[in-house]
Design a protein around this motif. Structure first.
Motif, short mmCIF file in Angstrom:
data_model
loop_
_atom_site.label_atom_id
_atom_site.label_comp_id
_atom_site.label_asym_id
_atom_site.label_seq_id
_atom_site.Cartn_x
_atom_site.Cartn_y
_atom_site.Cartn_z
N GLY B 75 0.80 -1.22 0.00
CA GLY B 75 0.00 0.00 0.00
C GLY B 75 0.84 1.27 0.00
N ASP B 76 2.10 1.16 -0.41
CA ASP B 76 2.95 2.35 -0.46
C ASP B 76 3.26 2.66 -1.91
OD1 ASP B 76 4.76 4.35 -0.27
OD2 ASP B 76 6.39 3.10 0.49
N LEU B 77 2.70 3.75 -2.42
CA LEU B 77 2.86 4.06 -3.84
C LEU B 77 3.88 5.16 -4.07
CD1 LEU B 77 -0.92 3.90 -4.60
CD2 LEU B 77 0.77 2.36 -5.57
N GLY B 78 4.64 5.46 -3.04
CA GLY B 78 5.64 6.52 -3.19
C GLY B 78 5.04 7.89 -2.92
N ARG B 79 5.85 8.90 -3.18
CA ARG B 79 5.44 10.26 -2.85
C ARG B 79 5.02 10.99 -4.12
NH1 ARG B 79 6.07 13.14 1.67
NH2 ARG B 79 7.07 11.37 2.68
N SER B 80 3.93 11.73 -4.00
CA SER B 80 3.52 12.55 -5.15
C SER B 80 4.45 13.74 -5.26
CB SER B 80 2.08 13.03 -4.96
OG SER B 80 1.86 14.16 -5.77
N ASP B 299 3.72 13.71 -12.90
CA ASP B 299 3.94 13.24 -11.53
C ASP B 299 3.86 11.71 -11.58
OD1 ASP B 299 3.90 12.63 -8.90
OD2 ASP B 299 2.31 14.04 -8.36
N LEU B 300 5.03 11.07 -11.82
CA LEU B 300 5.01 9.64 -12.20
C LEU B 300 4.43 8.72 -11.14
CD1 LEU B 300 8.38 9.46 -14.06
CD2 LEU B 300 6.10 9.80 -14.97
N ASN B 301 4.82 8.92 -9.88
CA ASN B 301 4.30 8.04 -8.83
C ASN B 301 2.78 8.13 -8.76
OD1 ASN B 301 6.71 7.00 -8.05
ND2 ASN B 301 7.10 8.60 -6.52
N ALA B 302 2.27 9.35 -8.85
CA ALA B 302 0.83 9.53 -8.76
C ALA B 302 0.13 8.91 -9.97
CB ALA B 302 0.49 11.02 -8.66
N ILE B 303 0.71 9.07 -11.17
CA ILE B 303 0.10 8.47 -12.38
C ILE B 303 0.02 6.96 -12.20
CG2 ILE B 303 0.38 8.05 -14.85
CD1 ILE B 303 1.77 10.71 -15.10
#
Lengths: 296, 337
Positions: B75-80, B299-303
């Motif tokens: 559940g960790d998708l990185g930082r926006s 914003d790659l992590n968010a995408i």
């Protein structure tokens, strides 16, 4: 399936007969004819945009604040936008991008999807089928628009890149359609016969199976033209397609939406243009479906 | 049924795994350095280096993928890079808002579509049927964002009965965060006034979003009902003297809904895609708008996070629909699908 002994005359005659029959089937539904006429008009106006558009210069980075935000009138049939550019002229030029989008995407997508579907369908039960169709499934795990948006987002926003993005999300639908047909056609007697006399796989797939898949593929292509154009418009709507000042239907709608309700014509007319082009391709597609269906 | 369910879920997990690879590739083929992209051209080199390390960009691609997948599972998708917050937090905040719209829209789509289809089939070739068919055709060919603009124009300004901006009227206090869906939360806390206000904000976007699918559902319901009406078994049931109403609901409607439900599944899933456009017009702070701003800002992590979540939702909806179809038509097994 023309007989070899037939004279040239009767061959020509047969073509004329077939064409007449096809036109009869197509034109039985008057709406298909309307669709065809509208599409021809749109194509002609897009090709000859420089002559047809009342203000060809307004298709680029033209600014004339003295005539900004004019409502529809005699000088500007569909009004002008915030930069004073004629909306009708911009719509006509935007048809170019829309048509390039539709044709370009289908030209790339249909052969790829068809070949993958044919191979997977004919080789049903083999490892190749599993690999090809599971890859297809992965691409089908997202709605086309979202996949296209994602691909578009990481590339530079140009018409070509948005076409590539739509291609990536569109080919699986053809792969699946053709796969379904090919996997049932492989059990037909003529395919078995070809296998028995030792024809190559290439011959069986492309000469025996493919011709029998063409009608549904062609029908889907015609119906898809509208949807591809619509997806392209959606991409440009969020700013991920053709960049200003080149006119794109989606961009015109979203830019104009900021000026609702006072300057409603800026976004409503491009929106109607999208509706017309999609509707016309749908009507045309229905007509093609009638034309190619074997039922009398 | 049990084994089929397991098979279906197994295949879906495989598809989602493949999707994660696809999304990872998409988010890494960006021309240029993602870290440099995030910080802008004027950031000092050491800061870019630091971010590169933080994003594991200095490691080989497959290591990057394993690390990303590991985070995804936990559940960790990185930082926006835009909101400077964890993508998971952002998604938790924005997703419920969109779910509210999409759920309401799906209800309108399915029930509205079936209702219109039934009316159309029942009064075949009457003026009502003609009207419904024309509206259906327009509904199918007009994109959701066009309906959104038309609705904003009509209901926002000419007949202002529904709000056209945001999730709540100015001055209305948002309900405490329980599910994140304002309508549900305000009902749980018994705040009826807020519920009405939040619901009113959902109406126009939800209907604009539903129009296309609803039109499609109406057309399919109509044509499959007309097909089935001419079948022998209906005539036989009439001859047996089974009441018209019973025939209509149990023997005509139920089988006629199978194609509708199958197509509606695709349409409902597509709602998430079109929500991206509709939320922009209604200035609605939802998941899709978050996704779009992530896309426009690279914003790659968010995408990657947004697309992955949508993939999970889409695949889940498809499983659910398969089971509904299997229930409606016992002849269709789940194995062959």
């Amino acid at each position: 399936m023309t007989t070899r002994e037939a004279s040239d005359y009767s061959v020509v005659n047969r073509y004329v007969e077939n064409a007449k029959k096809a036109w009869y089937k197509f034109s039985r539904n008057k709406m298909s004819v309307v669709g065809l006429v509208v599409i021809v008009l749109i194509i002609l106006s897009a090709v000859f945009a420089r002559i047809v558009a009342p203000y060809p210069k307004h298709a680029g980075a033209f600014v004339n604040y003295a005539e900004a935000n004019l409502p529809p009138g005699w000088h500007h049939l569909l009004g002008t936008d915030v930069f004073g550019r004629d909306i009708l002229s911009r719509i006509i030029f935007a048809f170019r991008g829309a048509l390039i989008m539709g044709v370009g995407v289908l030209v790339m997508v249909v052969p790829i999807g068809t070949v993958i579907g044919l191979i997977a369908g004919y080789m049903k039960g083999s490892l190749i089928e599993t690999i090809l169709m599971r890859i297809t499934d992965i691409f089908l795990a997202l709605p086309p628009l979202i996949l296209a948006l994602a691909v578009c987002a990481v590339m530079r926003p140009t018409l070509f890149n948005s076409m590539m993005a739509v291609c990536i999300s569109w080919w699986p639908w053809y792969a699946r359609l053709v796969y379904g047909m090919a996997s049932s056609l492989r059990n037909e007697v003529y395919v078995r016969a070809a296998e028995l006399i030792g024809e190559s796989r290439f011959h069986i797939i492309f000469r025996e199976i493919l011709p029998n898949c063409l009608a549904p593929i062609f029908t889907k292509m015609m119906l898809d033209m509208g949807w591809v154009i619509l997806t392209g418009a959606s991409l440009s709507f969020v700013g991920l397609g053709e960049q200003p000042p080149t006119p794109a239907l989606g961009t015109m709608v979203s830019d104009g939406a900021k000026y609702l309700p006072d300057y409603w014509w800026i976004s409503i007319f491009p929106a109607i243009a999208i509706m017309i082009i999609v509707l016309a391709f749908n009507l045309l597609g229905d007509g093609v479906k009638d034309m190619l269906s074997t039922e009398e | 049924m049990g084994i089929n369910l397991l098979k279906r879920i197994g295949l879906s997990i495989f598809v989602l795994f493949g999707l994660s690879i696809l999304i990872f590739i998409i988010s890494r083929v960006v021309p240029g350095d993602p870290a440099r992209l995030a910080l802008g051209p004027r950031a000092p080199e050491w800061a870019v280096q630091k971010l590169r390390q933080e994003m594991h960009l200095d490691k080989p691609l497959y290591t990057q993928y394993v690390l990303w997948l590991d985070g995804l599972v936990h559940g960790d998708l990185g930082r926006s890079l835009v909101t400077r917050r964890s993508v998971t937090t952002d998604i938790k905040e924005f997703l419920p808002a969109t779910l509210e719209i999409v759920i309401l829209s799906a209800i309108v789509l399915v029930f509205g579509g079936i209702f219109l289809g039934i009316i159309s089939a029942k009064f075949t070739n009457s003026w009502l049927d003609g009207l419904i068919r024309v509206i259906s055709y327009l509904g199918i060919v007009s994109p959701a964002f066009v309906w959104a603009i038309i609705f904003v124009l009509i209901f926002g300004y000419n007949i202002p009965i529904f709000p056209t901006m945001g999730r709540l009227s100015p001055g209305v206090v948002p309900p405490p965060m329980i599910t994140g869906m304002y309508t549900v939360d305000s009902l749980i806390t018994g705040n009826f006034g807020t519920f009405v206000d939040a619901f009113k904000h959902l109406v126009l976007p939800a209907i604009a979003l539903a129009m296309g699918g609803m039109a499609q559902a109406a057309r399919i319901t109509r044509s499959s009902m007309l097909d089935n009406m001419g079948k022998d078994y209906i005539a036989a049931e009439k001859a047996y003297g089974i009441p018209e109403g019973l025939i209509f609901v149990k023997y005509l409607l139920k089988p006629s809904l199978i194609p509708t439900v199958s197509v509606a599944s695709l349409d409902i899933a597509a709602l998430f895609g079109n929500a991206f456009l509709v939320e922009l017009i209604f200035n609605y702070p939802g998941f899709s708008r978050y996704g779009i701003s992530a896309m426009l800002n690279k914003d790659l992590n968010a995408i990657a996070g947004v697309i992955m979540v949508l993939g999970v939702i889409f695949v889940t909806i498809n499983i659910i629909i398969d089971f509904i179809v299997a229930y409606l038509d016992p002849r269709i097994g789940l194995a062959g699908r």
